[in-house]
Enzyme design. Structure first.
Site, PDB file in Angstrom:
ATOM      1  N   PRO A  11       0.789  -1.222   0.000  1.00 52.55           N
ATOM      2  CA  PRO A  11       0.000   0.000   0.000  1.00 52.55           C
ATOM      3  C   PRO A  11       0.832   1.288   0.000  1.00 52.55           C
ATOM      4  CG  PRO A  11      -0.155  -1.140   2.116  1.00 52.55           C
ATOM      5  CD  PRO A  11       0.503  -2.079   1.153  1.00 52.55           C
ATOM      6  N   ASN A  12       0.312   2.231  -0.766  1.00 55.02           N
ATOM      7  CA  ASN A  12       0.838   3.599  -0.862  1.00 55.02           C
ATOM      8  C   ASN A  12       2.148   3.716  -1.628  1.00 55.02           C
ATOM      9  OD1 ASN A  12      -1.304   4.896   0.616  1.00 55.02           O
ATOM     10  ND2 ASN A  12      -0.491   3.911   2.440  1.00 55.02           N
ATOM     11  N   ARG A  19       5.374  12.548  -2.806  1.00 53.02           N
ATOM     12  CA  ARG A  19       5.405  13.124  -1.452  1.00 53.02           C
ATOM     13  C   ARG A  19       6.492  12.449  -0.622  1.00 53.02           C
ATOM     14  NH1 ARG A  19      -0.228  11.953   0.401  1.00 53.02           N
ATOM     15  NH2 ARG A  19      -0.704  11.359  -1.729  1.00 53.02           N
ATOM     16  N   TYR A  24      11.518   8.750   1.246  1.00 50.13           N
ATOM     17  CA  TYR A  24      11.429   7.697   0.228  1.00 50.13           C
ATOM     18  C   TYR A  24      12.138   8.038  -1.081  1.00 50.13           C
ATOM     19  CZ  TYR A  24       7.956   5.838   3.443  1.00 50.13           C
ATOM     20  OH  TYR A  24       7.342   5.335   4.553  1.00 50.13           O
ATOM     21  N   ASN A  75       8.143  -5.802  -1.004  1.00 54.27           N
ATOM     22  CA  ASN A  75       8.045  -4.632  -0.140  1.00 54.27           C
ATOM     23  C   ASN A  75       6.569  -4.508   0.200  1.00 54.27           C
ATOM     24  OD1 ASN A  75       7.927  -2.246   1.214  1.00 54.27           O
ATOM     25  ND2 ASN A  75       9.047  -1.045  -0.324  1.00 54.27           N
ATOM     26  N   ALA A  78       3.250  -0.818   4.634  1.00 56.19           N
ATOM     27  CA  ALA A  78       2.840  -0.846   6.044  1.00 56.19           C
ATOM     28  C   ALA A  78       2.337  -2.230   6.474  1.00 56.19           C
ATOM     29  CB  ALA A  78       1.766   0.212   6.285  1.00 56.19           C
ATOM     30  N   HIS A  81       4.321  -4.551   8.870  1.00 55.92           N
ATOM     31  CA  HIS A  81       4.291  -4.453  10.333  1.00 55.92           C
ATOM     32  C   HIS A  81       2.983  -4.958  10.940  1.00 55.92           C
ATOM     33  CE1 HIS A  81       7.616  -1.941   9.176  1.00 55.92           C
ATOM     34  NE2 HIS A  81       6.804  -1.065   8.584  1.00 55.92           N
ATOM     35  N   ASP A  88       1.473 -15.585   6.494  1.00 60.49           N
ATOM     36  CA  ASP A  88       1.016 -16.968   6.287  1.00 60.49           C
ATOM     37  C   ASP A  88       1.106 -17.357   4.812  1.00 60.49           C
ATOM     38  OD1 ASP A  88       0.576 -17.383   8.963  1.00 60.49           O
ATOM     39  OD2 ASP A  88      -1.583 -17.053   8.878  1.00 60.49           O
ATOM     40  N   HIS A 101      12.953  -2.828   1.662  1.00 54.13           N
ATOM     41  CA  HIS A 101      12.356  -1.553   2.083  1.00 54.13           C
ATOM     42  C   HIS A 101      13.208  -0.412   1.556  1.00 54.13           C
ATOM     43  CE1 HIS A 101       9.462  -3.467   4.607  1.00 54.13           C
ATOM     44  NE2 HIS A 101      10.418  -4.260   5.045  1.00 54.13           N
ATOM     45  N   LEU A 102      12.536   0.619   1.117  1.00 50.95           N
ATOM     46  CA  LEU A 102      13.253   1.809   0.628  1.00 50.95           C
ATOM     47  C   LEU A 102      13.986   2.491   1.778  1.00 50.95           C
ATOM     48  CD1 LEU A 102      10.211   3.018  -1.401  1.00 50.95           C
ATOM     49  CD2 LEU A 102      12.405   2.416  -2.442  1.00 50.95           C
ATOM     50  N   SER A 103      13.276   2.647   2.883  1.00 48.53           N
ATOM     51  CA  SER A 103      13.854   3.323   4.044  1.00 48.53           C
ATOM     52  C   SER A 103      14.442   2.285   4.994  1.00 48.53           C
ATOM     53  CB  SER A 103      12.765   4.132   4.764  1.00 48.53           C
ATOM     54  OG  SER A 103      11.730   3.265   5.234  1.00 48.53           O
ATOM     55  N   ARG A 108      13.657   4.269  12.111  1.00 44.67           N
ATOM     56  CA  ARG A 108      12.407   5.013  12.142  1.00 44.67           C
ATOM     57  C   ARG A 108      11.614   4.707  13.421  1.00 44.67           C
ATOM     58  NH1 ARG A 108       9.515   4.706   6.548  1.00 44.67           N
ATOM     59  NH2 ARG A 108       8.470   6.508   7.469  1.00 44.67           N
ATOM     60  N   ARG A 112       7.773   0.450  13.331  1.00 42.52           N
ATOM     61  CA  ARG A 112       8.285  -0.065  12.046  1.00 42.52           C
ATOM     62  C   ARG A 112       9.439  -1.058  12.259  1.00 42.52           C
ATOM     63  NH1 ARG A 112       5.851   3.420   8.158  1.00 42.52           N
ATOM     64  NH2 ARG A 112       5.527   5.470   9.055  1.00 42.52           N
TER      65      ARG A 112
HETATM   66  O1  CA2 Z   1      10.604   1.834   3.489  1.00 44.08           O
HETATM   67  C1  CA2 Z   1       9.759   1.151   2.932  1.00 44.08           C
HETATM   68  O2  CA2 Z   1       9.897   0.674   1.797  1.00 44.08           O
HETATM   69  C2  CA2 Z   1       8.406   0.912   3.616  1.00 44.08           C
HETATM   70  O3  CA2 Z   1       7.984  -0.413   3.322  1.00 44.08           O
HETATM   71  C3  CA2 Z   1       7.449   1.924   3.035  1.00 44.08           C
HETATM   72  C4  CA2 Z   1       6.071   1.923   3.712  1.00 44.08           C
HETATM   73  C5  CA2 Z   1       6.216   2.003   5.222  1.00 44.08           C
HETATM   74  O4  CA2 Z   1       4.939   1.882   5.825  1.00 44.08           O
HETATM   75  C6  CA2 Z   1       7.137   0.955   5.778  1.00 44.08           C
HETATM   76  O5  CA2 Z   1       7.263   1.129   7.164  1.00 44.08           O
HETATM   77  C7  CA2 Z   1       8.516   1.033   5.135  1.00 44.08           C
HETATM   78  C8  CA2 Z   1       5.228   3.105   3.233  1.00 44.08           C
HETATM   79  C9  CA2 Z   1       5.097   3.276   1.776  1.00 44.08           C
HETATM   80  C10 CA2 Z   1       4.382   4.570   1.529  1.00 44.08           C
HETATM   81  O6  CA2 Z   1       5.105   5.288   0.567  1.00 44.08           O
HETATM   82  C11 CA2 Z   1       4.788   6.602   0.393  1.00 44.08           C
HETATM   83  C12 CA2 Z   1       5.475   7.255  -0.603  1.00 44.08           C
HETATM   84  C13 CA2 Z   1       5.234   8.574  -0.844  1.00 44.08           C
HETATM   85  C14 CA2 Z   1       4.298   9.272  -0.108  1.00 44.08           C
HETATM   86  C15 CA2 Z   1       3.600   8.620   0.893  1.00 44.08           C
HETATM   87  C16 CA2 Z   1       3.841   7.285   1.141  1.00 44.08           C
END
Ligand code: CA2
Length: 147
Positions: A11-12, A19, A24, A75, A78, A81, A88, A101-103, A108, A112
């Site tokens: 998701p996202n 953003r 990211y 990846n 969210a 977590h 499963d 994960h990107l970050s 963090r 997370r």
């Molecule tokens: O670091 C990662 O790749 C994450 O999987 C990214 C997730 C975050 O919930 C994980 O803790 C770590 C979030 C992806 C949302 O990406 C966005 C990108 C731009 C603007 C808003 C959200």
């Protein structure tokens, strides 16, 4: 036969590049997909790249990977977590999993720091932005080579 890698994004991640660039980066998911396609070609891998905001759809794709793909790069966003359902499915699919994960999730917020996906993963790459996906493909190529 060409080995096949499924890259799943949760998701996202479709919002990448629009953003939160400080967290990211500025690359879009389409940029990362293009880099993966190029890297997979160089490594002699076939790559399928997907994103969904829906937990059930990700579970369906993981289930379908069994017998279809040789390595899963995940990846889960969210859901990393929160999702026992995704864990499963990963445990049941009998395909090696590389978590990306990107970050750097360990730099963090505390919530997370725990990853359900990690329990099913051979290894994890975090904090290297989109390049982490390419490194995961390199690891996948080595994995299928060495068996
Ligand atoms: O670091 C990662 O790749 C994450 O999987 C990214 C997730 C975050 O919930 C994980 O803790 C770590 C979030 C992806 C949302 O990406 C966005 C990108 C731009 C603007 C808003 C959200």
């Amino acid at each position: 036969m060409t080995a096949s890698v499924l890259v799943l994004n949760g998701p996202n991640l479709n919002l990448l590049g629009t953003r939160e660039p400080e967290t990211y980066g500025r690359e879009t998911l389409a940029d990362i997909e293009a880099a993966c396609t190029r890297r997979a070609e160089a490594l002699g891998l076939a790559v399928t790249f997907r994103q969904s905001n829906a937990e059930g759809e990700l579970v369906d794709w993981i289930q379908q990977a069994r017998g279809t793909h040789d390595v899963l790069v995940v990846n889960a966003g969210a859901y990393t977590h929160t999702s026992v359902a995704i864990l499963d499915a990963l445990l049941a699919c009998e395909v090696p999993v590389i978590e990306v994960h990107l970050s750097n999730i360990h730099r963090r917020e505390d919530f997370r720091h725990h990853s359900y996906v990690s329990r099913a993963a051979v290894g994890m790459i975090a904090g290297l932005g989109g390049h982490g996906y390419e490194l995961a493909l390199e690891a996948a190529a080595r994995m299928v080579e060495t068996g």
